[in-house]
Structures are given as C-alpha cells and as structure tokens.
Write an enzyme that holds these catalytic residues in place. Structure first.
Site, PDB file in Angstrom:
ATOM      1  N   TRP A 194       0.814  -1.220   0.000  1.00 44.20           N
ATOM      2  CA  TRP A 194       0.000   0.000   0.000  1.00 44.20           C
ATOM      3  C   TRP A 194       0.851   1.276   0.000  1.00 44.20           C
ATOM      4  O   TRP A 194       0.350   2.354  -0.263  1.00 44.20           O
ATOM      5  CB  TRP A 194      -0.935   0.022   1.230  1.00 44.20           C
ATOM      6  CG  TRP A 194      -0.216  -0.221   2.535  1.00 44.20           C
ATOM      7  CD1 TRP A 194      -0.112  -1.406   3.192  1.00 44.20           C
ATOM      8  CD2 TRP A 194       0.537   0.726   3.301  1.00 44.20           C
ATOM      9  NE1 TRP A 194       0.660  -1.263   4.321  1.00 44.20           N
ATOM     10  CE2 TRP A 194       1.064   0.041   4.416  1.00 44.20           C
ATOM     11  CE3 TRP A 194       0.811   2.086   3.175  1.00 44.20           C
ATOM     12  CZ2 TRP A 194       1.856   0.670   5.385  1.00 44.20           C
ATOM     13  CZ3 TRP A 194       1.598   2.712   4.130  1.00 44.20           C
ATOM     14  CH2 TRP A 194       2.107   2.004   5.224  1.00 44.20           C
ATOM     15  N   ASN A 195       2.148   1.161   0.352  1.00 45.35           N
ATOM     16  CA  ASN A 195       2.902   2.419   0.546  1.00 45.35           C
ATOM     17  C   ASN A 195       3.281   3.106  -0.754  1.00 45.35           C
ATOM     18  O   ASN A 195       3.379   4.331  -0.802  1.00 45.35           O
ATOM     19  CB  ASN A 195       4.124   2.198   1.448  1.00 45.35           C
ATOM     20  CG  ASN A 195       5.120   1.216   0.898  1.00 45.35           C
ATOM     21  OD1 ASN A 195       4.803   0.434   0.011  1.00 45.35           O
ATOM     22  ND2 ASN A 195       6.329   1.242   1.422  1.00 45.35           N
ATOM     23  N   LYS A 225      -2.161  -8.657  -7.372  1.00 40.03           N
ATOM     24  CA  LYS A 225      -3.101  -8.336  -6.302  1.00 40.03           C
ATOM     25  C   LYS A 225      -2.586  -7.122  -5.546  1.00 40.03           C
ATOM     26  O   LYS A 225      -1.561  -7.204  -4.867  1.00 40.03           O
ATOM     27  CB  LYS A 225      -3.246  -9.515  -5.326  1.00 40.03           C
ATOM     28  CG  LYS A 225      -4.356  -9.289  -4.316  1.00 40.03           C
ATOM     29  CD  LYS A 225      -4.152 -10.001  -3.004  1.00 40.03           C
ATOM     30  CE  LYS A 225      -3.219  -9.287  -2.071  1.00 40.03           C
ATOM     31  NZ  LYS A 225      -3.736  -8.007  -1.530  1.00 40.03           N
ATOM     32  N   PRO A 226      -3.287  -5.997  -5.640  1.00 44.44           N
ATOM     33  CA  PRO A 226      -2.852  -4.825  -4.879  1.00 44.44           C
ATOM     34  C   PRO A 226      -3.262  -4.954  -3.407  1.00 44.44           C
ATOM     35  O   PRO A 226      -4.130  -5.767  -3.077  1.00 44.44           O
ATOM     36  CB  PRO A 226      -3.609  -3.670  -5.542  1.00 44.44           C
ATOM     37  CG  PRO A 226      -4.844  -4.302  -6.111  1.00 44.44           C
ATOM     38  CD  PRO A 226      -4.492  -5.739  -6.438  1.00 44.44           C
ATOM     39  N   ALA A 227      -2.662  -4.139  -2.565  1.00 44.75           N
ATOM     40  CA  ALA A 227      -3.040  -4.137  -1.146  1.00 44.75           C
ATOM     41  C   ALA A 227      -4.499  -3.706  -1.005  1.00 44.75           C
ATOM     42  O   ALA A 227      -4.971  -2.868  -1.778  1.00 44.75           O
ATOM     43  CB  ALA A 227      -2.141  -3.163  -0.390  1.00 44.75           C
ATOM     44  N   GLY A 234       6.684  -6.550   0.737  1.00 45.72           N
ATOM     45  CA  GLY A 234       5.929  -6.500   1.985  1.00 45.72           C
ATOM     46  C   GLY A 234       6.814  -6.911   3.148  1.00 45.72           C
ATOM     47  O   GLY A 234       8.033  -6.727   3.102  1.00 45.72           O
ATOM     48  N   SER A 235       6.191  -7.516   4.156  1.00 44.61           N
ATOM     49  CA  SER A 235       6.931  -7.756   5.397  1.00 44.61           C
ATOM     50  C   SER A 235       7.735  -9.068   5.346  1.00 44.61           C
ATOM     51  O   SER A 235       7.418  -9.985   4.581  1.00 44.61           O
ATOM     52  CB  SER A 235       5.957  -7.814   6.577  1.00 44.61           C
ATOM     53  OG  SER A 235       5.228  -9.013   6.513  1.00 44.61           O
ATOM     54  N   GLU A 265      10.954  -8.470  -1.788  1.00 40.60           N
ATOM     55  CA  GLU A 265      11.470  -7.175  -1.333  1.00 40.60           C
ATOM     56  C   GLU A 265      10.797  -6.923   0.012  1.00 40.60           C
ATOM     57  O   GLU A 265       9.628  -6.576   0.084  1.00 40.60           O
ATOM     58  CB  GLU A 265      11.143  -6.093  -2.357  1.00 40.60           C
ATOM     59  CG  GLU A 265      11.969  -4.842  -2.193  1.00 40.60           C
ATOM     60  CD  GLU A 265      11.271  -3.780  -1.368  1.00 40.60           C
ATOM     61  OE1 GLU A 265      11.455  -3.803  -0.120  1.00 40.60           O
ATOM     62  OE2 GLU A 265      10.557  -2.957  -1.937  1.00 40.60           O
ATOM     63  N   LEU A 266      11.556  -7.183   1.074  1.00 40.10           N
ATOM     64  CA  LEU A 266      10.946  -7.222   2.408  1.00 40.10           C
ATOM     65  C   LEU A 266      11.330  -5.978   3.210  1.00 40.10           C
ATOM     66  O   LEU A 266      11.809  -5.004   2.656  1.00 40.10           O
ATOM     67  CB  LEU A 266      11.359  -8.524   3.101  1.00 40.10           C
ATOM     68  CG  LEU A 266      11.090  -9.783   2.258  1.00 40.10           C
ATOM     69  CD1 LEU A 266      11.584 -11.034   2.954  1.00 40.10           C
ATOM     70  CD2 LEU A 266       9.609  -9.913   1.915  1.00 40.10           C
ATOM     71  N   CYS A 287      10.181   1.433   2.806  1.00 41.94           N
ATOM     72  CA  CYS A 287      11.082   0.343   3.231  1.00 41.94           C
ATOM     73  C   CYS A 287      12.533   0.792   3.301  1.00 41.94           C
ATOM     74  O   CYS A 287      13.318   0.219   4.050  1.00 41.94           O
ATOM     75  CB  CYS A 287      11.010  -0.822   2.258  1.00 41.94           C
ATOM     76  SG  CYS A 287       9.372  -1.477   2.085  1.00 41.94           S
ATOM     77  N   GLU A 303      11.557  -2.014  12.078  1.00 41.47           N
ATOM     78  CA  GLU A 303      11.172  -0.848  11.289  1.00 41.47           C
ATOM     79  C   GLU A 303      10.042  -0.099  11.997  1.00 41.47           C
ATOM     80  O   GLU A 303       9.040  -0.732  12.362  1.00 41.47           O
ATOM     81  CB  GLU A 303      10.557  -1.409  10.006  1.00 41.47           C
ATOM     82  CG  GLU A 303      11.112  -1.027   8.766  1.00 41.47           C
ATOM     83  CD  GLU A 303      10.436  -1.680   7.554  1.00 41.47           C
ATOM     84  OE1 GLU A 303      10.706  -1.174   6.509  1.00 41.47           O
ATOM     85  OE2 GLU A 303       9.682  -2.671   7.642  1.00 41.47           O
TER      86      GLU A 303
END
Ligand code: SIN
Length: 484
Positions: A148-149, A172-174, A225-226, A247-248, A281, A385
């Site tokens: 979402w960011n 799939k978007p947030a 994401g996370s 990409e975390l 991130c 974070e």
C-alpha cells in the site's frame, strides 16, 4: 471511476457476493467498493494469463516495448488525476503522489528499453563439433503481490519487467490501495495490452497466495511487503518450486561522519526519512553521528524537522500526511514510548499531531515528525522498522564502530552515509551489508538501478536490466556441427 477487476481484458465484478471498502486514511471517508473475489476469480485470472502467454511471449520485444511506452505516456498524461486518487486512498501528499506516478511510468519505459536489448550469448565451444548458445526466455505466468505504501510504483516495478520479458501476469494490490492499481490497469487496456496479458484481482491476501502457489501454471511470484509474510510465501513456493523475488522490510542506518557536509546530510536524511510520512522500506530508521559533530548535526536536524507541516496530503504546504492505519499509529507510539522508557530524549515531536482541518473531520492518524537522542540497541526502534515519521540517533567515535553499528541489523535493504573523504566513501560502501548504499545521497530510488536487499530484507533485484533476469530463464542450446 472503474472499480472492477481486470480479467482477460475486461473489467468484471466476479460474483463472490463480497466487497472491500476503500477508505481515505486522512478522514476515514469511504471512497469506493471493489470486489473481494474468491478462489474462482483468482483462478479465472490465472486462466486468462495462461491463455495469453503463448501469444504474448511470441510477440516481438519491440512491439511489447511499444505498448509499455504507450502505457507510460498515458500515465504521465493523467498524472494529476492518478495522483489525486492515490492521495485519497494512501494519504501521501499530492506532490509525492505525482512524483510516484512519474516514478511508476519510468519502470515501464526502463523495462521497455531492456526488452529490446535482452541479450543471449554465444560462448566459445571447447569442441570442434559443438556450438554453445544461451538464450533468455520468459518464465511464464507470474503473480505480483504489491504493498500500500507505493501503490503505483511497486506494481509498475513488477509488471514492467515481467511483460517486457514476455511473461503474463496477475497482480493483487493491497486492500487499502486498490484504486491506483485499477486506474493503471485501465490505462494499460487503452495502451493496447492484449487480453489476459495483465490481470488485476482484489481479494484476500492469504487466499491469493494459496491459490497462485497451488497452481503449477504460475512460475514466478514477486512480493513486496513484510519479512514474516515473505517467510510464509517461501514455504508455499516450495511445493511447485516457484521462483520468488522478495522485497521485504528494511532497517536502514544513516551515518554522518565528522567530515560530512552537515547541511547536505540533514537535507538527505529529511528527504529520505520523511518521504511518505516515514512509511518507506528504504527510509532510515537508525541515525549514527560522529561524537564530535553530534550536537551540531542534531540541532540542524531539529530545526529543519520542526518546520515540516503535518496534515492531509491534499492540503497546501503539507509535508507529512497521515499514517495508513490505526495499527501503524499504535506501532509508532509503541516505539516512541519504548525509546523514552530506555532513556531517549525527545528533541522534537514525540506525540500525535492535530493538524488544521479547515472544517473537515480528520482521523486521529497524524504523527508529529520526531527526533530522538540516545538511541540504544535494546530499543524496539533499533531492532524493528518503525514505518512512521520518527528517527532515533546515537553517537559513535570511530569508522569501525560506525560500520559495526550500521551492520548490527539482520535486515539489509538500504543504508546511507555522508562523508567528504573519498577513500572512506569507498571503504564504507564495501563494508556495509545492504543491497543499496547511498553515499552522500538520500534519494537512491530510480528505475534504472538494481533495487533489493540482503539478509532478512529478501532477495531479487528490481529495476534496470537486473529486473528482467528475474522473469526469464536461461536456456542452453548445444548444437552439434558436422565437419564439412
Ligand atoms: C519501498 O518502500 O518499498 C519502495 C521505495 C522506493 O522504491 O523508493
């Protein structure tokens, strides 16, 4: 405004009977309803991507590139409209949202350029009667799970190289920010994307992951994401041996050496840290300053940070928008409270903000940009974070100590440092454990560079020619040649 899912070239609302409400995080006003599709809808998108793959992968790269360039051109043409939609659902200030649309478009044009120059190799053979050729071929149907960011840029960063390479995709978007992705998909259709080459579904994240990893036609998944979710995806990927790019999370150190240009360092820190209200991130989460310039650097930073105006992203002069959710606010407050408990001193901020509302009822989701002194390794913000407009600082005495502090996290996405000593610049760049190093530069993001992490920040690179490696397999062709 289109709110359906793009499946097989058509905007549809698959009949799951459920929908997702999209809210404006600045004032909690509902913006739209998008479908909450079930397994059926996801399977339809996989079918569509799978059906489109033979035709798309056989399309000359130059034609695929042309469509991506047209798509980027339409995004630039509509940048203002797309930015205002992004600000409404995501919260970031309008200027940043417009910057993100340009950033997103640049992933499409960068990938287009690399599509046209994707190289194979002819390797000198050790045998007289054999030739060695290595060619790159698209991996097949790919799936993207985007955050979402940066709702447009992170989608473009995945779909650009995937489509450029000849893969087809479902994304799939947030659930917080599907409208930016849907707006992009609409323009993709206008740009001339053949049916099924790109599909977009809005649905539950877990269901999406389980469905795509269970379908052996999906050969690659790219996720931003996370780290905990990245771990789960790795487990799911093991069944069908699906390729992954992850990409975390990051936990970037920002080091200011005693020989740094302190003003440039302060500006670099602010640009990087407070972009998107700290919900990035790659933004710094730990600030390390040489003891001999600590007080002076902190004072300059405090003065600049205090001037950052907080408010809704569409209000005049705002630099820091709302946080995305109440959970995000809870984490920021927890980190600040924990730091204070460990003895940190609040130099500015440290509390919720009450921005001017101009008659609008705002959500309680704004946080004052915060500078803390006395960062300690035991603090939560030194380990996780924060994902908010908060930075804690500590001092150091030697270069070796600074490198040790910078490398004290298991995450390794971005890192930054400021120095005017050329040799030190090279030594530190080589010693820091991170996928991205900003040397006298807080603005490292660009579509042309390899973006990605090491350690718990994941693996895979997005941007530049490296991005296309992630969506292609190398095929070795060994040709026997009879002597004439
Ligand atoms: C991110 O926060 O994941 C992406 C930031 C960027 O590309 O600059």
């Amino acid at each position: 405004m289109q709110t359906g899912n793009l499946i097989g070239g058509e905007f549809v609302k698959p009949a799951s009977g459920k929908s997702i409400t999209v809210f404006n995080p600045a004032d909690d006003q509902p913006l739209a309803e998008v479908p909450d599709v079930g397994e059926d809808g996801i399977a339809r998108a996989i079918d569509a991507a799978s059906k489109a793959f033979p035709g798309w992968s056989a399309t000359p790269a130059i034609e695929r590139a042309e469509i991506l360039r047209r798509w980027a051109g339409l995004m630039l043409r509509d940048a203002e409209r797309l930015a205002s939609r992004m600000t409404a659902e995501q919260g970031k200030r309008l200027a940043e949202a417009e910057g993100e649309i340009r950033y997103a478009a640049s992933f499409l044009t960068d990938a287009a350029a690399h599509a046209e120059t994707l190289l194979g190799h002819q390797v000198p053979s050790p045998k007289r009667d054999m030739r060695i050729t290595a060619i790159r071929q698209p991996v097949g149907v790919c799936a993207a799970i985007t955050p979402w960011n940066f709702p447009s840029a992170m989608l473009a960063r995945k779909l650009g190289p995937a489509l450029a390479s000849g893969c087809t995709m479902l994304a799939k978007p947030a659930h917080q920010t599907p409208l930016s992705a849907i707006a992009m998909a609409e323009l993709g259709v206008v740009a001339g994307l053949p049916d099924g080459v790109f599909n977009l579904v809005t649905c539950d994240a877990k269901l999406f992951s389980e469905t795509v990893f269970a379908d052996s036609r999906v050969r690659k998944v790219s996720f931003t994401g996370s780290t905990p979710v990245g771990r789960l995806l790795m487990k799911l990927a093991s069944e069908n041996l699906v390729r992954l790019s992850l990409e975390l999370g990051g936990h970037a150190p920002f080091v200011i050496f005693e020989d740094a240009d302190l003003d440039a360092a302060a500006d670099g820190l602010i640009a990087s840290k407070f972009r998107n209200a700290g919900q990035t991130c790659i933004c710094p989460n730990r600030l390390y300053i040489h003891a001999s310039v600590y007080d002076e650097a902190m004072d300059r930073l405090r003065q600049k940070i205090e001037k950052l105006k907080v408010g809704p992203g569409d209000a005049e002069g705002v630099k820091i928008g709302p946080l995305i959710s109440d959970d995000a606010m809870e984490k920021v407050e927890r980190h600040v409270a924990d730091a204070k408990q460990h003895g940190a001193e609040v130099l500015c901020g440290g509390e919720r903000a009450k921005p001017q509302a101009n008659g609008r009822t705002l959500a309680d989701r704004f946080y004052t940009p915060t500078l803390l002194s006395g960062l300690k390794p035991a603090m939560a913000m030194a380990k996780e974070e924060t994902f908010g407009p908060v930075i804690g600082a500590a001092s150091f005495d030697t270069e070796a100590e600074a490198i040790g502090l910078a490398n004290s996290s298991p995450y390794g996405l971005a890192s930054y440092y400021y120095t005017r000593d050329h040799s030190r610049a090279i030594r530190v760049a080589e010693a820091i454990r991170a996928g991205i190093v900003g040397v006298n530069n807080g603005g490292v993001s660009t579509a042309q560079a390899p973006f990605g992490g090491v350690g718990l920040s994941g693996f895979g690179r997005e941007g530049g020619p490296w991005a296309l490696d992630e969506y292609t397999d190398v095929k070795y062709i060994s040709t026997g040649v009879a002597e004439g």
